[in-house]
Design an enzyme around this catalytic site. Structure first.
Site, PDB file in Angstrom:
ATOM      1  N   GLU A  76       0.809  -1.129  -0.089  1.00 46.66           N
ATOM      2  CA  GLU A  76      -0.106  -0.025   0.170  1.00 46.66           C
ATOM      3  C   GLU A  76       0.747   1.254   0.072  1.00 46.66           C
ATOM      4  O   GLU A  76       0.555   2.397  -0.762  1.00 46.66           O
ATOM      5  CB  GLU A  76      -0.989   0.026   1.192  1.00 46.66           C
ATOM      6  CG  GLU A  76      -2.175  -0.921   1.058  1.00 46.66           C
ATOM      7  CD  GLU A  76      -1.649  -2.232   1.366  1.00 46.66           C
ATOM      8  OE1 GLU A  76      -0.560  -2.720   1.696  1.00 46.66           O
ATOM      9  OE2 GLU A  76      -2.623  -3.213   1.262  1.00 46.66           O
ATOM     10  N   GLN A 123      -7.546  -2.549  -1.088  1.00 43.68           N
ATOM     11  CA  GLN A 123      -8.746  -3.519  -1.114  1.00 43.68           C
ATOM     12  C   GLN A 123      -9.662  -3.314   0.005  1.00 43.68           C
ATOM     13  O   GLN A 123     -10.894  -3.776  -0.142  1.00 43.68           O
ATOM     14  CB  GLN A 123      -7.935  -4.811  -0.799  1.00 43.68           C
ATOM     15  CG  GLN A 123      -8.809  -5.789  -1.322  1.00 43.68           C
ATOM     16  CD  GLN A 123      -7.980  -7.179  -1.973  1.00 43.68           C
ATOM     17  OE1 GLN A 123      -7.307  -7.955  -0.903  1.00 43.68           O
ATOM     18  NE2 GLN A 123      -7.844  -7.173  -3.067  1.00 43.68           N
ATOM     19  N   PHE A 124      -9.264  -3.082   1.286  1.00 44.34           N
ATOM     20  CA  PHE A 124     -10.154  -2.389   2.151  1.00 44.34           C
ATOM     21  C   PHE A 124      -9.625  -1.055   2.802  1.00 44.34           C
ATOM     22  O   PHE A 124      -8.280  -0.898   2.734  1.00 44.34           O
ATOM     23  CB  PHE A 124     -10.152  -3.567   3.660  1.00 44.34           C
ATOM     24  CG  PHE A 124     -10.783  -4.820   2.989  1.00 44.34           C
ATOM     25  CD1 PHE A 124     -12.084  -4.692   3.704  1.00 44.34           C
ATOM     26  CD2 PHE A 124     -10.667  -5.796   2.229  1.00 44.34           C
ATOM     27  CE1 PHE A 124     -12.995  -6.013   3.229  1.00 44.34           C
ATOM     28  CE2 PHE A 124     -11.154  -6.879   1.951  1.00 44.34           C
ATOM     29  CZ  PHE A 124     -12.360  -7.047   2.323  1.00 44.34           C
ATOM     30  N   ALA A 125     -10.341  -0.223   3.321  1.00 38.16           N
ATOM     31  CA  ALA A 125      -9.960   0.896   3.955  1.00 38.16           C
ATOM     32  C   ALA A 125      -8.765   0.750   5.046  1.00 38.16           C
ATOM     33  O   ALA A 125      -7.838   1.484   5.172  1.00 38.16           O
ATOM     34  CB  ALA A 125     -11.094   1.742   4.500  1.00 38.16           C
ATOM     35  N   ASP A 126      -9.219  -0.326   5.866  1.00 36.09           N
ATOM     36  CA  ASP A 126      -8.273  -0.794   6.954  1.00 36.09           C
ATOM     37  C   ASP A 126      -6.673  -0.645   6.372  1.00 36.09           C
ATOM     38  O   ASP A 126      -5.814  -0.456   7.104  1.00 36.09           O
ATOM     39  CB  ASP A 126      -8.620  -2.009   7.521  1.00 36.09           C
ATOM     40  CG  ASP A 126     -10.088  -2.137   7.518  1.00 36.09           C
ATOM     41  OD1 ASP A 126     -10.924  -1.599   6.614  1.00 36.09           O
ATOM     42  OD2 ASP A 126     -10.637  -2.545   8.786  1.00 36.09           O
ATOM     43  N   PHE A 127      -6.293  -1.086   5.083  1.00 35.67           N
ATOM     44  CA  PHE A 127      -5.151  -1.377   4.833  1.00 35.67           C
ATOM     45  C   PHE A 127      -4.393  -0.278   4.247  1.00 35.67           C
ATOM     46  O   PHE A 127      -3.253  -0.238   3.935  1.00 35.67           O
ATOM     47  CB  PHE A 127      -5.050  -2.606   3.730  1.00 35.67           C
ATOM     48  CG  PHE A 127      -5.694  -3.903   4.155  1.00 35.67           C
ATOM     49  CD1 PHE A 127      -5.454  -4.390   5.296  1.00 35.67           C
ATOM     50  CD2 PHE A 127      -6.317  -4.633   3.116  1.00 35.67           C
ATOM     51  CE1 PHE A 127      -6.061  -5.452   5.754  1.00 35.67           C
ATOM     52  CE2 PHE A 127      -7.014  -5.882   3.568  1.00 35.67           C
ATOM     53  CZ  PHE A 127      -6.877  -6.298   4.935  1.00 35.67           C
ATOM     54  N   HIS A 183     -11.316  -5.351   8.434  1.00 37.68           N
ATOM     55  CA  HIS A 183     -12.098  -5.410   7.630  1.00 37.68           C
ATOM     56  C   HIS A 183     -13.326  -4.488   7.590  1.00 37.68           C
ATOM     57  O   HIS A 183     -14.365  -4.831   6.717  1.00 37.68           O
ATOM     58  CB  HIS A 183     -12.368  -6.619   6.730  1.00 37.68           C
ATOM     59  CG  HIS A 183     -11.343  -7.522   6.542  1.00 37.68           C
ATOM     60  ND1 HIS A 183     -10.513  -8.242   7.286  1.00 37.68           N
ATOM     61  CD2 HIS A 183     -10.949  -7.887   5.222  1.00 37.68           C
ATOM     62  CE1 HIS A 183      -9.421  -8.592   6.746  1.00 37.68           C
ATOM     63  NE2 HIS A 183      -9.430  -8.596   5.283  1.00 37.68           N
TER      64      HIS A 183
END
Lengths: 320, 321
Positions: free
Chosen positions: B58, B80-84, B125
């Site tokens: 990222e 892929q997910f906001a978290d990452f 996630h």
């Protein structure tokens, strides 16, 4: 190299005198040969260069006028950073000179991105990118992610690693556990070489070959230069943690002295020529500093305080 | 014939790629596979060599977008997910957000963050990252709640000459549908009155707009007319529309799915109390998730985030004051 050394000595003395330079001064003493040898291979306006802390020599070789350095150190509004950022954190991205942030390794992917965009636009031709880092910076996740991505995308990028033995005060035994940093090149699937970075001739040869390989489509090239930082991390640091054994070792040779001896031995320059060159360079540096000293400092009342280029999206000040 | 919020995001990217050759997409699994949520389905086929699978990096993905933007490209990065995006945090807040301020070179990148909770997604996630990014100068943070906004705001984001954090809510991906994508109504930076009312105002954004509307329906049965303001973008925040609404109703509930400390709801309260204290007939209220990581099991998850019933209960307390 000489201009870089003399300019940095001047910045160091301005720092020690106090008052003129706010913030720190970070010198590349001992790294000029390694840095300049890369800079001279690059073509301003065509290649993308992401220099780091100790690349004054490389920046000059790339084509940055020294007045940009002085203006940024003094915070002049006329400089490229207009007092908004200082010292080594400077550049002109539209001219291919990226402005480093302090987070080590994070410029690698940015330089790679510029090359990637050019390839998509069909304008890459034989242009290349180059970025510098030290032994300490290779420990960051950003360095790994950036180099791996550049390798996956097979981008023409030179990654120059000045293994100057210390990251601030931390010796490289606490930085990595492989025998030589260049061993990592194989892991990335890229070419890597090591060079005695105190020797300008070797550095020139290595960077010339690496840039040619990159321009010819050979993908990322890693060059590890072995040397010793001949200054503190910054001028606030006396580097007392570097033991005498290191200071007297082969990596501690002054690359400028080595280069001057080389030129003299070959009969390319006499001692008198070198003296004259030295004086000319000093005059140039003094005149530049004197000119910039008369330039205006930034005025907070003239600053627009807008971090967005779209002015209509800048929020008003919601203060009590 | 109907279109989902997710399809609107795909269509907007299709249109962005079609309109402007400098747009490209870079993200994990987004090329042949079409993305973890299929937000880029078939785009690599329709636009060969414009949609790329990225390594799981990222930080490097955002860094490369910044370098590309300097060269005149307009990249869209899919996290892929906001978290990452926390792995790309440094590049976003220190490199992208400072570039224009430091160098006078704009940084037109759009970073898509599939955000917010869905049942069973757990702590890593489900996160909502808008407040973290809104804290930093130099970024625009948009949080579309409707199919139209998902489409038009994404297209507008790509055209904007500044870095945009595009927070698209995963809960809305499949649930939210429209008959068609309507006309563009408002620019980024303007809030929308999602439901007019006169007894209290809910200011919210993203998926919580729909929970707020359901709670407003519930209160309607008790004779209360609740106004719902959909912020659309949390930065810039349309303070004028918020204050005008509070002037009409005299009561404020700031609602968000994100964690409670600081954040968007705190900012709403701060602005209304500093600029519109005299408009308030009762102390303003906030409703957020609980101050724990986001739980996995649906029983826990449903109690962690605000729901129609907790919002309705908060409104009843607000109206009693």
């Amino acid at each position: 190299m000489l201009l870089s050394r003399v300019l940095e000595e001047k910045l160091g003395s301005l720092y020690r005198a106090g008052g003129r330079i706010v913030g720190g001064v970070y010198l590349g003493k001992g790294q000029e040969a390694f840095s300049a040898a890369l800079g001279v291979q690059l073509r301003k306006g065509k290649d993308i260069y992401g220099p780091l802390i100790r690349d004054q020599a490389g920046r000059i070789a790339f084509g940055e006028p020294i007045i940009d350095t002085v203006r940024t150190y003094l915070g002049a509004v006329t400089g490229p950073m207009r007092g908004r950022d200082g010292n080594i954190h400077r550049g002109r991205p539209k001219e291919g000179h990226m402005a480093m942030i302090s987070h080590l390794g994070s410029l690698l992917s940015v330089v790679a991105g510029g090359l990637f965009a050019r390839r998509l636009a069909g304008t890459l031709a034989d242009s290349i990118g180059a970025t510098s880092i030290g032994d300490g910076g290779t420990s960051t996740g950003a360095f790994h992610e950036g180099l791996n991505m550049a390798a996956v995308e097979k981008l023409p990028i030179i990654v120059s690693i000045a293994n100057n033995q210390y990251a601030y005060s931390t010796p490289n035994t606490r930085q990595y556990a492989c025998e030589n940093l260049v061993d990592r090149a194989a892991g990335y699937g890229i070419e890597g070489v090591t060079v005695d970075a105190t020797d300008l001739a070797s550095c020139l040869k290595a960077f010339r070959a690496a840039t040619a390989r990159a321009r010819a489509g050979g993908g990322p090239q890693m060059i590890v230069g072995t040397l010793l930082r001949l200054a503190g991390h910054g001028e606030h640091d006396d580097a007392s943690y570097i033991p005498d054994t290191k200071r007297q070792g082969p990596s501690a040779r002054d690359c400028l002295q080595v280069a001057e001896d080389f030129a003299r031995d070959r009969g390319w320059m006499s001692s008198a020529d070198l003296r004259e060159l030295n004086e000319e360079v000093r005059r140039n540096v003094d005149q530049t500093v004197s000119k910039v000293s008369k330039e205006p400092a930034p005025d907070p009342f003239k600053e627009n305080w807008q971090a967005l280029s779209c002015a209509e999206l800048v929020e008003g000040q919601h203060e009590a | 014939m109907s279109i989902t919020y997710l399809e609107a995001i795909r269509e907007a990217q299709y249109e962005a790629l079609r309109e402007d050759p400098s747009v490209f997409l870079y993200g994990q699994d987004i090329a042949t596979f079409g993305g973890a949520f299929k937000a880029t389905k078939n785009l690599s086929k329709e636009f060969p060599n414009r949609v790329f699978d990225a390594p799981i990096s990222e930080d490097a993905m955002v860094g490369m977008a910044i370098g590309a933007a300097v060269e005149g490209a307009r990249p869209i990065i899919e996290m892929q997910f906001a978290d990452f995006s926390s792995i790309g945090f440094n590049q976003i807040v220190n490199q992208a957000a400072t570039l224009f301020w430091r160098t006078n070179v704009p940084c037109p990148i759009t970073i898509r963050l599939p955000s917010g909770g869905t049942a069973g997604s757990g702590p890593f996630h489900s996160q909502s990252m808008e407040a973290i990014y809104a804290h930093y100068p130099g970024l625009v943070i948009v949080t579309p709640a409707t199919v139209e906004d998902a489409y038009w705001m994404l297209l507008d984001s790509v055209k904007l000459n500044d870095p945009v954090i595009f927070c698209e809510h995963k809960f809305l991906y499949y649930h939210l549908k429209a008959d068609q994508i309507g006309d563009r109504e408002l620019p980024i930076g303007k809030a929308r009155i999602a439901r007019p009312g006169r007894h209290a105002t809910i200011v919210t954004y993203s998926a919580m707009v729909h929970e707020a509307l359901r709670a407003a329906e519930e209160l309607q049965l008790d004779g209360y007319q609740i106004e719902v303001v959909d912020l659309r973008s949390v930065k810039p925040m349309d303070t004028d529309t918020i204050l005008a609404s509070v002037a009409r109703t005299g009561r404020l509930l700031a609602l968000g799915e994100a964690f409670p400390w600081g954040g968007v709801t705190a900012e709403i309260i701060a602005r209304v109390t500093t600029d519109g204290f005299h408009l308030l007939d009762a102390p303003p209220m906030r409703l957020n998730s609980k101050d724990t990581p986001i739980p996995y099991h649906p029983n826990l998850w449903k109690s962690h985030r605000p729901t129609t019933s907790t919002i309705a209960a908060a409104l009843r307390r607000l109206l009693r004051n």
